[in-house]
Design a protein around this motif. Sequence first.
Motif, short mmCIF file in Angstrom:
data_model
loop_
_atom_site.label_atom_id
_atom_site.label_comp_id
_atom_site.label_asym_id
_atom_site.label_seq_id
_atom_site.Cartn_x
_atom_site.Cartn_y
_atom_site.Cartn_z
N ALA A 63 67.48 -62.21 44.39
CA ALA A 63 68.82 -63.26 45.11
C ALA A 63 70.06 -62.75 44.52
CB ALA A 63 68.32 -64.38 44.91
N LYS A 64 70.18 -62.61 43.32
CA LYS A 64 71.35 -62.12 42.73
C LYS A 64 71.97 -61.10 42.88
CE LYS A 64 70.90 -65.55 38.66
NZ LYS A 64 70.81 -65.73 37.29
N GLU A 65 71.09 -59.82 43.13
CA GLU A 65 71.40 -58.46 43.59
C GLU A 65 71.81 -58.55 45.12
OE1 GLU A 65 68.13 -55.97 42.99
OE2 GLU A 65 68.22 -56.18 40.86
N ASN A 66 71.42 -59.49 45.76
CA ASN A 66 71.69 -59.43 47.42
C ASN A 66 72.54 -60.64 47.78
OD1 ASN A 66 69.84 -57.27 48.92
ND2 ASN A 66 68.52 -58.44 47.28
N GLY A 67 73.20 -61.23 46.77
CA GLY A 67 74.09 -62.31 47.06
C GLY A 67 73.72 -63.55 47.84
N ILE A 68 72.30 -63.95 47.45
CA ILE A 68 72.02 -65.16 48.02
C ILE A 68 71.32 -65.87 47.03
CG2 ILE A 68 71.24 -64.01 50.32
CD1 ILE A 68 68.41 -63.86 49.22
N TRP A 69 71.81 -65.95 45.86
CA TRP A 69 71.59 -67.04 44.72
C TRP A 69 72.51 -68.00 44.83
CZ3 TRP A 69 67.75 -68.17 41.70
CH2 TRP A 69 68.13 -69.03 40.56
N ILE A 70 72.16 -69.38 44.89
CA ILE A 70 73.18 -70.48 45.04
C ILE A 70 72.87 -71.14 43.73
CG2 ILE A 70 73.67 -72.55 46.34
CD1 ILE A 70 73.75 -69.92 47.96
N PRO A 71 73.82 -71.07 42.87
CA PRO A 71 73.68 -71.87 41.65
C PRO A 71 73.30 -73.47 42.02
CG PRO A 71 75.89 -70.48 41.69
CD PRO A 71 75.27 -70.65 43.00
N ILE A 72 72.42 -74.08 40.83
CA ILE A 72 71.87 -75.22 41.48
C ILE A 72 72.95 -76.48 41.52
CG2 ILE A 72 71.79 -75.97 38.81
CD1 ILE A 72 69.06 -76.61 41.58
N HIS A 73 74.07 -76.28 40.62
CA HIS A 73 75.26 -77.00 40.99
C HIS A 73 75.96 -77.00 42.24
CE1 HIS A 73 77.25 -73.79 39.23
NE2 HIS A 73 78.14 -74.23 39.90
N GLU A 74 75.54 -76.06 42.85
CA GLU A 74 76.32 -75.90 44.35
C GLU A 74 75.45 -76.41 45.54
OE1 GLU A 74 78.08 -72.07 44.73
OE2 GLU A 74 78.92 -72.02 42.97
N VAL A 75 74.15 -76.76 45.28
CA VAL A 75 73.43 -77.22 46.20
C VAL A 75 73.72 -78.15 47.16
CG1 VAL A 75 71.01 -78.33 46.62
CG2 VAL A 75 71.18 -75.99 45.13
N PHE A 76 74.52 -79.08 46.30
CA PHE A 76 75.01 -80.33 47.14
C PHE A 76 76.16 -79.92 48.04
CE2 PHE A 76 72.68 -82.62 43.53
CZ PHE A 76 72.25 -83.61 44.29
N ASP A 77 76.57 -78.66 47.96
CA ASP A 77 77.46 -78.28 48.76
C ASP A 77 76.97 -77.89 50.09
OD1 ASP A 77 79.72 -78.76 46.85
OD2 ASP A 77 79.65 -76.45 46.35
N LEU A 78 75.78 -77.84 50.32
CA LEU A 78 75.14 -77.63 51.35
C LEU A 78 75.12 -78.41 52.59
CD1 LEU A 78 71.59 -75.78 50.19
CD2 LEU A 78 73.44 -74.68 50.96
N GLY A 79 75.48 -79.55 52.38
CA GLY A 79 75.55 -80.69 53.46
C GLY A 79 75.25 -81.97 52.70
N ILE A 80 75.18 -82.88 53.66
CA ILE A 80 74.91 -84.42 53.33
C ILE A 80 73.10 -84.60 52.92
CG2 ILE A 80 74.91 -86.75 54.02
CD1 ILE A 80 77.05 -85.88 56.27
N PRO A 81 72.95 -84.99 51.72
CA PRO A 81 71.46 -85.12 51.44
C PRO A 81 70.98 -86.05 52.37
CG PRO A 81 73.10 -85.61 49.51
CD PRO A 81 73.97 -85.47 50.75
N GLY A 82 69.70 -85.60 52.64
CA GLY A 82 68.95 -86.39 53.63
C GLY A 82 67.76 -86.73 52.92
N PRO A 83 66.67 -87.24 53.47
CA PRO A 83 65.36 -87.70 52.85
C PRO A 83 64.61 -86.61 51.95
CG PRO A 83 65.51 -88.50 55.14
CD PRO A 83 66.67 -87.33 54.81
N SER A 84 64.10 -86.83 50.95
CA SER A 84 63.34 -85.90 50.33
C SER A 84 61.83 -86.24 50.49
CB SER A 84 63.57 -85.92 48.64
OG SER A 84 65.06 -85.50 48.53
N GLY A 85 61.00 -85.26 50.49
CA GLY A 85 59.76 -85.45 50.61
C GLY A 85 58.90 -85.02 49.65
N ASN A 86 57.75 -84.64 49.77
CA ASN A 86 56.76 -84.21 48.65
C ASN A 86 57.18 -82.55 48.13
OD1 ASN A 86 54.31 -84.20 47.12
ND2 ASN A 86 53.57 -82.56 48.23
N GLU A 87 57.73 -82.05 49.20
CA GLU A 87 57.96 -80.44 48.78
C GLU A 87 59.65 -80.22 49.06
OE1 GLU A 87 55.93 -76.30 50.28
OE2 GLU A 87 55.68 -78.02 51.88
N ASN A 88 60.24 -80.86 49.90
CA ASN A 88 61.65 -80.42 50.09
C ASN A 88 62.63 -81.52 49.86
OD1 ASN A 88 60.97 -77.86 51.38
ND2 ASN A 88 59.94 -79.12 52.96
N ASP A 89 63.79 -81.08 49.25
CA ASP A 89 64.91 -81.89 49.32
C ASP A 89 65.85 -81.23 50.55
OD1 ASP A 89 64.25 -83.39 47.22
OD2 ASP A 89 65.35 -82.21 45.61
#
Length: 212
Positions: A63-89
């Motif tokens: 992921a880092k070599e191909n520019g698709i690593w998203i630092p964990i602190h930037e995950v909230f920049d993806l969008g408005i948090p929705g419901p979390s399930g067993n497997e997905n935020d």
Amino acid sequence: MSDDISQSIPQRSIGEEIAENRRIYEVTDELHRRCQLYEAQLRDGKECVSRFEVEQRVAEQYAKENGIWIPIHEVFDLGIPGPSGNENDTYVSNDIVYKVNNLLNSGSILKLLDKITWHNILFYDTFYSIYGFTGFDGRSVMPILKQSLVKNATPATSIEIDTYMAAIGFTKLDEGRYANKNYEVWDLVPRNVLKDSSGDIFIIDAEIRLLK
């Protein structure tokens, strides 16, 4: 998933699904190749590391070599948090749902990639793309999947789900579980299956396995 997350997706072309699955195959093949190389190096060095740990390290590097690593602190920049399930935020931005998958159900990055490939084959109008990977450097890695938002939809009923799955050639095995000659699909409950205002059914999440 709730009905706020995935609601009526416009019909997609099969060509888009084929192109995205080709990309997923390429990522999967490369991760497989790197895992084999990494495991060979570990054997030579007599180091004992689980396959899951190998996958995590290889996926982070890829992921880092191909520019698709998203630092964990930037995950909230993806969008408005929705419901979390067993497997997905989930995070919603405009017409896209981003799903940060914790691998709790699959237990493996490669198994998850297989599952989304099968989902795209069976339910291409709600197909997944790989957006990237996130996690804690040198520790955990979580894939980020992308799916189009479905608008103006409500959870389908169990009868509607049964009817839809029968129409596409599946036999009901149990509540929320179906099979045809190639695949077994389960966890098709109302939170994972939506109906739009035109009555069209959309499978937005499912557990799938290939029948040998």
